[in-house]
Design a protein around this motif. Sequence first.
Motif, mmCIF file in Angstrom:
data_model
loop_
_atom_site.group_PDB
_atom_site.id
_atom_site.type_symbol
_atom_site.label_atom_id
_atom_site.label_comp_id
_atom_site.label_asym_id
_atom_site.label_seq_id
_atom_site.Cartn_x
_atom_site.Cartn_y
_atom_site.Cartn_z
ATOM 1 N N THR A 116 0.807 -1.221 0.000
ATOM 2 C CA THR A 116 0.000 0.000 0.000
ATOM 3 C C THR A 116 0.841 1.273 0.000
ATOM 4 O O THR A 116 0.337 2.345 -0.321
ATOM 5 N N GLY A 117 2.087 1.168 0.423
ATOM 6 C CA GLY A 117 2.921 2.359 0.545
ATOM 7 C C GLY A 117 2.524 3.221 1.718
ATOM 8 O O GLY A 117 2.834 4.420 1.741
ATOM 9 N N LYS A 118 1.847 2.628 2.733
ATOM 10 C CA LYS A 118 1.381 3.395 3.885
ATOM 11 C C LYS A 118 1.910 2.799 5.189
ATOM 12 O O LYS A 118 2.156 1.592 5.288
ATOM 13 N N ILE A 119 2.058 3.659 6.195
ATOM 14 C CA ILE A 119 2.441 3.235 7.541
ATOM 15 C C ILE A 119 1.443 3.832 8.529
ATOM 16 O O ILE A 119 1.200 5.041 8.531
ATOM 17 N N CYS A 126 -4.547 0.710 14.594
ATOM 18 C CA CYS A 126 -3.244 0.594 13.919
ATOM 19 C C CYS A 126 -2.943 -0.858 13.571
ATOM 20 O O CYS A 126 -2.559 -1.176 12.437
ATOM 21 N N PHE A 127 -3.095 -1.728 14.562
ATOM 22 C CA PHE A 127 -2.849 -3.147 14.336
ATOM 23 C C PHE A 127 -3.780 -3.675 13.245
ATOM 24 O O PHE A 127 -3.359 -4.403 12.342
ATOM 25 N N ALA A 128 -5.061 -3.298 13.346
ATOM 26 C CA ALA A 128 -6.052 -3.790 12.388
ATOM 27 C C ALA A 128 -5.760 -3.307 10.976
ATOM 28 O O ALA A 128 -5.978 -4.042 9.995
ATOM 29 N N ALA A 129 -5.266 -2.079 10.835
ATOM 30 C CA ALA A 129 -4.967 -1.538 9.507
ATOM 31 C C ALA A 129 -3.920 -2.384 8.797
ATOM 32 O O ALA A 129 -4.023 -2.654 7.591
ATOM 33 N N VAL A 130 -2.909 -2.823 9.540
ATOM 34 C CA VAL A 130 -1.872 -3.663 8.941
ATOM 35 C C VAL A 130 -2.408 -5.075 8.705
ATOM 36 O O VAL A 130 -2.152 -5.680 7.654
ATOM 37 N N GLU A 131 -3.144 -5.599 9.672
ATOM 38 C CA GLU A 131 -3.688 -6.950 9.523
ATOM 39 C C GLU A 131 -4.626 -7.062 8.328
ATOM 40 O O GLU A 131 -4.653 -8.081 7.633
ATOM 41 N N ARG A 132 -5.409 -5.999 8.062
ATOM 42 C CA ARG A 132 -6.335 -5.995 6.921
ATOM 43 C C ARG A 132 -5.637 -5.728 5.600
ATOM 44 O O ARG A 132 -6.214 -5.944 4.518
ATOM 45 N N GLY A 133 -4.420 -5.201 5.654
ATOM 46 C CA GLY A 133 -3.720 -4.846 4.434
ATOM 47 C C GLY A 133 -3.930 -3.414 4.004
ATOM 48 O O GLY A 133 -3.563 -3.035 2.887
ATOM 49 N N ASP A 134 -4.507 -2.575 4.896
ATOM 50 C CA ASP A 134 -4.679 -1.153 4.582
ATOM 51 C C ASP A 134 -3.372 -0.380 4.720
ATOM 52 O O ASP A 134 -3.252 0.739 4.207
ATOM 53 N N ALA A 135 -2.421 -0.945 5.431
ATOM 54 C CA ALA A 135 -1.099 -0.351 5.606
ATOM 55 C C ALA A 135 -0.067 -1.470 5.623
ATOM 56 O O ALA A 135 -0.388 -2.615 5.965
ATOM 57 N N ASP A 136 1.154 -1.129 5.258
ATOM 58 C CA ASP A 136 2.227 -2.128 5.246
ATOM 59 C C ASP A 136 2.860 -2.288 6.621
ATOM 60 O O ASP A 136 3.282 -3.385 6.996
ATOM 61 N N LEU A 137 2.948 -1.174 7.368
ATOM 62 C CA LEU A 137 3.612 -1.154 8.656
ATOM 63 C C LEU A 137 2.794 -0.358 9.660
ATOM 64 O O LEU A 137 1.911 0.409 9.285
ATOM 65 N N ALA A 138 3.105 -0.544 10.943
ATOM 66 C CA ALA A 138 2.527 0.269 12.014
ATOM 67 C C ALA A 138 3.651 0.765 12.910
ATOM 68 O O ALA A 138 4.518 -0.018 13.316
#
Length: 278
Positions: free
Chosen positions: A2-5, A37-49
């Motif tokens: 995603t290019g997001k953190i 934050c954790f959920a965003a990475v777990e769902r694939g909405d972000a690459d890192l937290a």
Amino acid sequence: MTGKIAYQGEPGANSHIACNEAYPHLEPLPCRTFEDCFAAVERGDADLAMIPVENTIAGRVGDIHYLLPSTQLQIVAEYYLPIRFQLMALPGTKLAAVKKARSHIMGLGQCRNFLREHGIEGVTSADTAGAAREVAELGDSTLAAIAPRLAADVYGLEILAEDIEDATHNTTRFIIMSREQAEIEAGDGPAKTAFLFEVRNIPAALYKVLGGFATNGINMTKLESYLIGGSFVSTQFYAEISGHPDERHVQLALEELGFFSQSLKILGVFPTSEYVLV
């Protein structure tokens, strides 16, 4: 990718700054809570937290360690951010007029001396940058925010007092979480291993667990305990050690830990980041 953190807080927060400094090529994604934050990475909405875990003045960020046992994310890096807090208010406000200051509870805890010296009452907000936004929206000249300098630029506030943290060594340590493990091999350089464990209910179990690291010459850089299951006798431990699980002496220590523990979860193996006192 995603290019997001992801980070907890609003634009201008210290976690936002840490994202910009550590991963300037990624787009920061603000999240309301650490769970988000954790959920965003777990769902694939972000690459890192980017997750804060401890501060040299205020201590550990307690919420984080209660989230670690249930996540499938891995710790892939650590980052140290020197913290500089500014007192900011509506343009034209005088310091003597400020009666209350809003900030995250960790921010208030890191600026106790300044607040006490100036007779300012601390008021808890969800995060530091959010406190700055609230001050801008409320339009109250007796209200200020304790937040990073970036927040003053974002929300159009004026800085009344600079660098008001209680100590110049004020630093927050962050861990970076990912769906994938870090690509680090034994011998690539200094590494840390983070893990959770619960000792068996036998006499001196923790002593025996720690003895395995001592006899194998392993430095344990962090050990924290947490009560679990609503019991005062059932305890889980979060630990970090210097070393890689593929190194023989680390293998031996973890094997001994496993013998005296009823659970063990490796949370990540990642490069050691140098903490520089500023």
